[in-house]
Design a protein around this motif. Structure first.
Motif, PDB file in Angstrom:
ATOM      1  N   THR A 674     -36.738  -1.353 -35.649  1.00  0.00           N
ATOM      2  CA  THR A 674     -36.815  -2.418 -34.638  1.00  0.00           C
ATOM      3  C   THR A 674     -35.786  -3.498 -34.943  1.00  0.00           C
ATOM      4  O   THR A 674     -35.340  -3.655 -36.088  1.00  0.00           O
ATOM      5  N   GLY A 675     -35.421  -4.224 -33.909  1.00  0.00           N
ATOM      6  CA  GLY A 675     -34.456  -5.307 -34.053  1.00  0.00           C
ATOM      7  C   GLY A 675     -33.715  -5.515 -32.758  1.00  0.00           C
ATOM      8  O   GLY A 675     -34.320  -5.476 -31.665  1.00  0.00           O
ATOM      9  N   TYR A 676     -32.405  -5.691 -32.871  1.00  0.00           N
ATOM     10  CA  TYR A 676     -31.573  -5.950 -31.699  1.00  0.00           C
ATOM     11  C   TYR A 676     -30.281  -5.154 -31.822  1.00  0.00           C
ATOM     12  O   TYR A 676     -29.844  -4.794 -32.917  1.00  0.00           O
ATOM     13  N   PHE A 729     -34.108  -3.663 -29.481  1.00  0.00           N
ATOM     14  CA  PHE A 729     -33.862  -2.273 -29.897  1.00  0.00           C
ATOM     15  C   PHE A 729     -35.103  -1.746 -30.599  1.00  0.00           C
ATOM     16  O   PHE A 729     -35.660  -2.411 -31.486  1.00  0.00           O
ATOM     17  N   ALA A 730     -35.535  -0.549 -30.220  1.00  0.00           N
ATOM     18  CA  ALA A 730     -36.667   0.090 -30.891  1.00  0.00           C
ATOM     19  C   ALA A 730     -36.463   1.601 -30.889  1.00  0.00           C
ATOM     20  O   ALA A 730     -36.127   2.187 -29.853  1.00  0.00           O
ATOM     21  N   TRP A 760     -23.287  -3.831 -34.742  1.00  0.00           N
ATOM     22  CA  TRP A 760     -24.119  -4.130 -33.565  1.00  0.00           C
ATOM     23  C   TRP A 760     -25.579  -4.374 -33.928  1.00  0.00           C
ATOM     24  O   TRP A 760     -26.304  -5.012 -33.178  1.00  0.00           O
ATOM     25  N   PHE A 761     -26.052  -3.833 -35.041  1.00  0.00           N
ATOM     26  CA  PHE A 761     -27.481  -3.894 -35.354  1.00  0.00           C
ATOM     27  C   PHE A 761     -27.844  -5.219 -36.018  1.00  0.00           C
ATOM     28  O   PHE A 761     -27.198  -5.641 -36.990  1.00  0.00           O
ATOM     29  N   LYS A 762     -28.903  -5.847 -35.517  1.00  0.00           N
ATOM     30  CA  LYS A 762     -29.377  -7.129 -36.030  1.00  0.00           C
ATOM     31  C   LYS A 762     -30.898  -7.111 -36.130  1.00  0.00           C
ATOM     32  O   LYS A 762     -31.581  -6.354 -35.436  1.00  0.00           O
TER      33      LYS A 762
END
Length: 765
Positions: A674-676, A729-730, A760-762
């Protein structure tokens, strides 16, 4: 004294599929041979096969010369006449300096063709190369007038000695006619080992004269749960219909099965040997023996035969009657199969009953055996000594490494989730055949990446030394048939994947993939002429879940320029009467089913594309984000992502990207990421999710890719409309145990795909 075989040949028609300018090409990458030769240099002009052509061969190559003559005759319909004088000659030449028995040289000039080899196998491979240069009419028996071969100079030899295919005839049965067809296709692509899996829990397929009940009872069964799955799938795909020749009525019951007589199998062995293919029989022991135990209950430690949590009861290695039975079986097997290699199986053995047996406790104490895996290898070791005494070499699946194994046994590596198994085997001095489930289990459904993955598979583990690497003698693909009930379905599952394996094992030049795919397109014509129910190439532009904002124009193409695309929008399957797909405009949500059809009416895979309309998702305004995604790890087996247990994870961690962490590559588990995702521009994003087993991806709180269900590594794709910035994002991922594959790629507005950048992943701090 050299024996002369001469041949007067009538003319064929010009090879319609041949479009190479042999006068201009120096490399000839567009000659459609698979596997591609080690070296190929173009010459000038053509060799014309005409009425004056003669065929000359020494006695050691008379069989191979006869097979070439048979190919030529198939396209003319005329018998070959003898002649000793010709200026237009095909000449087989023996050269003792060519030490590799499968190597050959082929020199085609305008007035002569010279095939040079040091052994019959090499001469035969040269014939199969010529076969691929001859018109497709040689496969169909169509009579034509002229043919010409391009002037080329080929010097060819295989990269690997073991180039194999495996077929399980126990779960579902296949006719001798089909096995010969299977051998023919193997020969065309220079494969040389046919691993025939003859026995398993679901059926015993070989006549054993000393134990007649093995086939009287063990060759037949009522339909099981795997058959039921096939029957359901047959409603939409006729390839899942059973071959009725293997269904009988007996004592009021419907039974499925069959077996081969020893005479049939001896004939099959001779047929394969004529094409320089070695048939390696497998009688799986000590596990996977339910069909035999049903007929002879004395084989187990307690005379019981049942399924455990995963596997069936094995035969007992602690009773001498078991060894007597095994030796009797293999004695008859060796009389049928002259192969140097005999496969004993040795995989997936449920040893728990052994630990309860007083006989086993006594034997372990007497022999100094301290573990049940070592008890299994006590059985394997005794059988290997028996094999060796008969001049044979034992092969076992890589589970035999769990106990003490001799360095003389051959290891067949299949468990992708145990990557150190082939390394340990090579370090122990064992020869190794690579057959990992990913990508070489051809019973796993194919997708758009399957051929690429097979072609780029490297059989040699990177950690081996140069000397240890020599113990990796090759690879093979395995076809397990629980869900392959027909010969047509078997064709579909292994072709054209086998062509990629053939080129990898023979040519072994991974940088030639573009050339290979171009040559493969031309091979489909030959496969169709051979009545191979091949899987058509994937359609270009397929996305499982598509998105439009106001409208979208759907253009889908087949790599085969002779195929057309037909579609439906009412939920029915497309057929030859369905409309052609040409610039189809989508302006409302709908589901489209489409498929490619060849000129002969053969339908390819049916693709289902679901269209939805979306407004681009607004970005999130989130303060305090850091690189990477949050991940929760859940222990246990979950049958799909919807079964992941509720509540807190067993452990949590931060990961820089979507991947299966190396620290948990064991057993069954689930991970929630999970995140963004920080997208760089507005647009419609396509995401491609490959996983083994289950995965569901959501972007901007919208389900984007659904790749759920317990399956091998396959790719699913989906789109989502996004605005620039942080989007939720999940990803839920389930590993059932064995695959450990998870990959995420993207493209934007129809551009080329790429891995999702780590930047891109946060996640929230």
């Amino acid at each position: 004294m050299t024996k002369i075989v001469t041949s007067k040949l009538f003319l064929f028609i010009l090879f319609l599929g041949y479009c190479t300018d042999v006068n201009a090409q120096a490399d000839h990458k567009d000659i459609d041979i698979i596997p591609y030769p080690s070296t190929l240099t173009a010459g000038d002009g053509y060799f014309l096969i005409n009425a004056q052509t003669t065929l000359v061969a020494p006695s050691r190559f008379v069989n191979e010369a006869a097979q070439l003559a048979k190919l030529v005759k198939a396209g003319t319909g005329y018998s070959l006449n003898r002649s000793t004088h010709s200026t237009n000659v095909i000449n087989f030449v023996y050269d003792s300096t060519i030490k590799n028995p499968e190597a050959y040289q082929l020199n085609v000039k305008p007035k002569s063709v010279t095939i040079t080899a040091g052994a019959p196998a090499g001469a035969f491979h040269a014939v199969e190369t010529i076969r691929q240069l001859l018109p497709i009419s040689v496969e169909t028996g169509q009579r034509n007038a002229t043919v010409r071969l391009p002037s080329v100079n080929i010097n060819d030899h295989p990269a690997y000695a073991w180039r194999g295919m495996h077929l399980d005839v126990s779960r579902h049965f296949f006719s001798i006619t089909y096995l010969k067809k299977f051998i023919d296709v193997m020969a065309l692509y220079k494969m040389n080992k046919f691993h025939l899996h003859l026995t398993d829990d679901q059926g015993w397929r070989v006549e054993i004269k000393k134990y007649p009940k093995l086939t009287e009872q063990g060759a037949w069964r009522t339909f099981n749960n795997q058959d039921t799955v096939c029957m359901k799938r047959a409603a939409e795909n006729p390839d899942f219909n059973f071959d009725n020749q293997h269904i009988i009525k007996k004592d009021g019951k419907t039974l499925y099965g069959g077996f081969y007589t020893q005479k049939q199998l001896k004939d099959l062995v001779a047929y394969a040997a004529n094409k320089h293919i070695d048939i390696i029989p497998e009688i799986d022991m000590p596990g996977h023996m339910m069909a035999a135990i049903n007929a002879y209950p004395f084989l187990t430690c307690n005379s019981q035969n049942k399924w455990g949590e995963l596997f069936s009861t094995p035969i007992c290695p602690c009773n001498e009657t078991t060894f007597d039975f095994a030796k009797d079986i293999y004695t008859e097997i060796m009389e049928i199969f002259p192969s140097k290699y005999i496969h004993i199986g040795g995989d997936e053995v449920d040893r728990r009953d052994w630990g309860k047996s007083e006989a086993c406790k006594e034997l372990m104490k007497r022999e100094g055996i301290t573990s049940l895996p070592d008890l299994q290898n006590y059985f394997i070791d005794r059988m290997e000594k028996f094999f060796n005494s008969r001049g044979r070499k034992l092969i076992g699946w890589d589970e035999v490494l769990e106990g003490k194994i001799s360095s003389t046994a051959m290891i067949m590596y299949w468990r992708s989730w145990v990557p150190d198994a082939p390394v340990k085997a090579a370090q122990n001095g064992n020869q190794v055949i690579m057959t990992p489930g990913t990508p070489l289990y051809f019973d796993s459904p194919a997708d758009k990446n399957s051929i690429y993955n097979v072609y780029h598979f490297n059989p040699v583990p990177k950690s081996l030394t140069t000397e240890q690497a020599k113990l990796i003698i090759g690879a093979q693909a395995n076809i397990w048939t629980e869900y392959i009930p027909s010969e047509k379905r078997a064709d579909y599952m292994f072709m054209p994947r086998m062509t990629a394996l053939a080129e990898m094992l023979w040519t072994n030049k991974q940088d030639d993939y573009k050339s290979y795919t171009q040559r493969l397109i031309q091979q489909y014509k030959r496969l169709e002429a051979l009545d191979i129910n091949y899987r058509q190439p994937d359609l270009e532009g397929i996305i499982d879940s598509r998105v439009f904002i106001t409208s979208d124009t759907l253009n889908i193409h087949s790599p085969l320029n002779t195929s057309v695309i037909r579609y439906t929008t009412n939920g029915s399957l497309p057929d030859q009467n369905s409309p052609l797909l040409r610039n189809y405009v989508v302006n409302q949500p709908q589901t489209i089913k489409l498929a490619a059809f060849t000129q002969s009416g053969k339908r390819g895979d049916v693709y289902t594309m679901k269209y939805s309309q979306q407004t681009p998702a607004e970005p999130q305004n989130v303060a305090g984000v850091a690189p990477g995604l949050s991940a929760g790890y859940y222990k246990g087996f979950f049958n799909g992502t919807t079964k992941i247990k509720a509540g807190p994870a067993d452990s949590t961690f931060i990961t820089p990207t979507v991947t299966v962490p190396a620290s948990i590559k064991e057993g069954s588990f689930a991970v929630r990421y999970t995140g963004y995702i920080d997208v760089p521009q507005d647009g419609i994003y396509t995401f491609y999710l490959t996983c083994d087993d289950s995965g569901v991806l959501s972007i901007a709180n919208r389900e984007t890719v659904n790749n759920d269900g317990m399956h091998s590594a396959i790719e699913k794709s989906g789109q989502v409309a996004l605005k620039k910035g942080l989007q939720p994002f999940a990803l839920d991922f389930v590993e059932g145990g064995g695959g450990y594959t998870l990959k995420l790629q993207y493209s934007i507005n129809g551009k080329e795909r790429a891995d999702v950048p780590r930047a891109w992943f946060k996640h929230s701090r």
